[in-house]
Scaffold this motif. Structure first.
Motif, short mmCIF file in Angstrom:
data_model
loop_
_atom_site.label_atom_id
_atom_site.label_comp_id
_atom_site.label_asym_id
_atom_site.label_seq_id
_atom_site.Cartn_x
_atom_site.Cartn_y
_atom_site.Cartn_z
N ASP A 92 0.86 -1.17 0.00
CA ASP A 92 0.00 0.00 0.00
C ASP A 92 0.90 1.23 0.00
O ASP A 92 2.09 1.12 0.30
CB ASP A 92 -0.93 0.02 1.22
N VAL A 93 0.34 2.38 -0.35
CA VAL A 93 1.12 3.62 -0.35
C VAL A 93 0.85 4.44 0.92
O VAL A 93 1.41 5.51 1.07
CB VAL A 93 0.84 4.48 -1.61
N GLN A 94 0.02 3.90 1.81
CA GLN A 94 -0.29 4.58 3.06
C GLN A 94 0.19 3.74 4.24
O GLN A 94 -0.23 2.59 4.41
CB GLN A 94 -1.80 4.82 3.17
N ARG A 95 1.03 4.33 5.07
CA ARG A 95 1.57 3.62 6.25
C ARG A 95 0.46 3.12 7.18
O ARG A 95 0.58 2.04 7.74
CB ARG A 95 2.52 4.53 7.03
N GLN A 96 -0.61 3.90 7.33
CA GLN A 96 -1.70 3.49 8.22
C GLN A 96 -2.31 2.16 7.78
O GLN A 96 -2.70 1.34 8.60
CB GLN A 96 -2.80 4.56 8.29
N MET A 97 -2.40 1.96 6.48
CA MET A 97 -2.95 0.71 5.95
C MET A 97 -2.01 -0.45 6.30
O MET A 97 -2.46 -1.51 6.74
CB MET A 97 -3.12 0.79 4.43
N LEU A 98 -0.72 -0.24 6.12
CA LEU A 98 0.25 -1.30 6.42
C LEU A 98 0.28 -1.61 7.92
O LEU A 98 0.43 -2.76 8.31
CB LEU A 98 1.63 -0.92 5.90
N ASP A 99 0.12 -0.58 8.76
CA ASP A 99 0.04 -0.81 10.21
C ASP A 99 -1.16 -1.69 10.54
O ASP A 99 -1.06 -2.62 11.34
CB ASP A 99 -0.06 0.52 10.97
#
Length: 183
Positions: A92-99
């Motif tokens: 993903d390009v969003q850290r929140q999604m990966l978290d």
């Protein structure tokens, strides 16, 4: 060099371009605070994950990527399918999604998922390593789609033969039909 799943990248263009025209989200990312919207109780019914994974020949030991993985709904299903000998790159390009994915993978006790932070049209995937790439409802969010597809193609394993490429194209047409049925 041809890539075995180069047609997977074309799948994005063929199947999702009409949807992009209906949903003008070009370059607009899905808000992390709305992740719950991606987890509807009927999603498996209309998304048909098992049929999609079958059509893409995702099996035990496969190496696959879930592009724009969000909260990991497909990532978890892919990880179970490929088993401990396989690997899933949740990108993903969003850290929140990966978290969110890391928390979910930990809760599920899965050790075969690696998260990858992409940037723009670069999904940050290992070159020539993937058997399949899954891109669901992400293509409309990509700004530089040509570079995006080239980068995905570079991450795919080389095709074994022209016959293999033809078989893969047939499988991708099936996946397109499955995904478009929900729309």
């Amino acid at each position: 060099m041809r890539r075995s799943w180069l047609t997977a990248a074309l799948f994005c263009t063929v199947c999702l371009a009409p949807l992009a025209a209906q949903q003008p989200r070009h370059g607009q990312l899905f808000p992390p605070e709305n992740l719950g919207l991606l987890e509807g109780p009927d999603r498996a019914e209309w998304q048909k994950p098992e049929q999609i994974m079958d059509a893409l020949a995702i099996a035990d030991g496969s190496s696959v990527a879930d592009i724009g993985a969000g909260a990991g709904w497909f990532t978890i299903r892919l990880a179970r399918r490929v088993g401990p000998l396989g690997v899933v790159y949740a990108q993903d390009v969003q850290r929140q999604m990966l978290d969110a994915i890391r928390r979910r993978v930990s809760r599920e006790g899965l050790a075969n998922v690696q998260t990858r932070l992409g940037r723009g049209s670069d999904p940050n995937l290992p070159a020539g390593a993937l058997d399949a790439v899954l891109v669901v409802d992400v293509y409309p969010e990509v700004d530089d789609r040509v570079s995006f597809l080239r980068n995905i193609a570079a991450a795919l394993k080389p095709a074994r033969s022209e016959e293999h490429t033809s078989e893969l194209q047939s499988r991708l047409h099936l996946v397109c039909r499955l995904l478009l049925e929900k729309k």
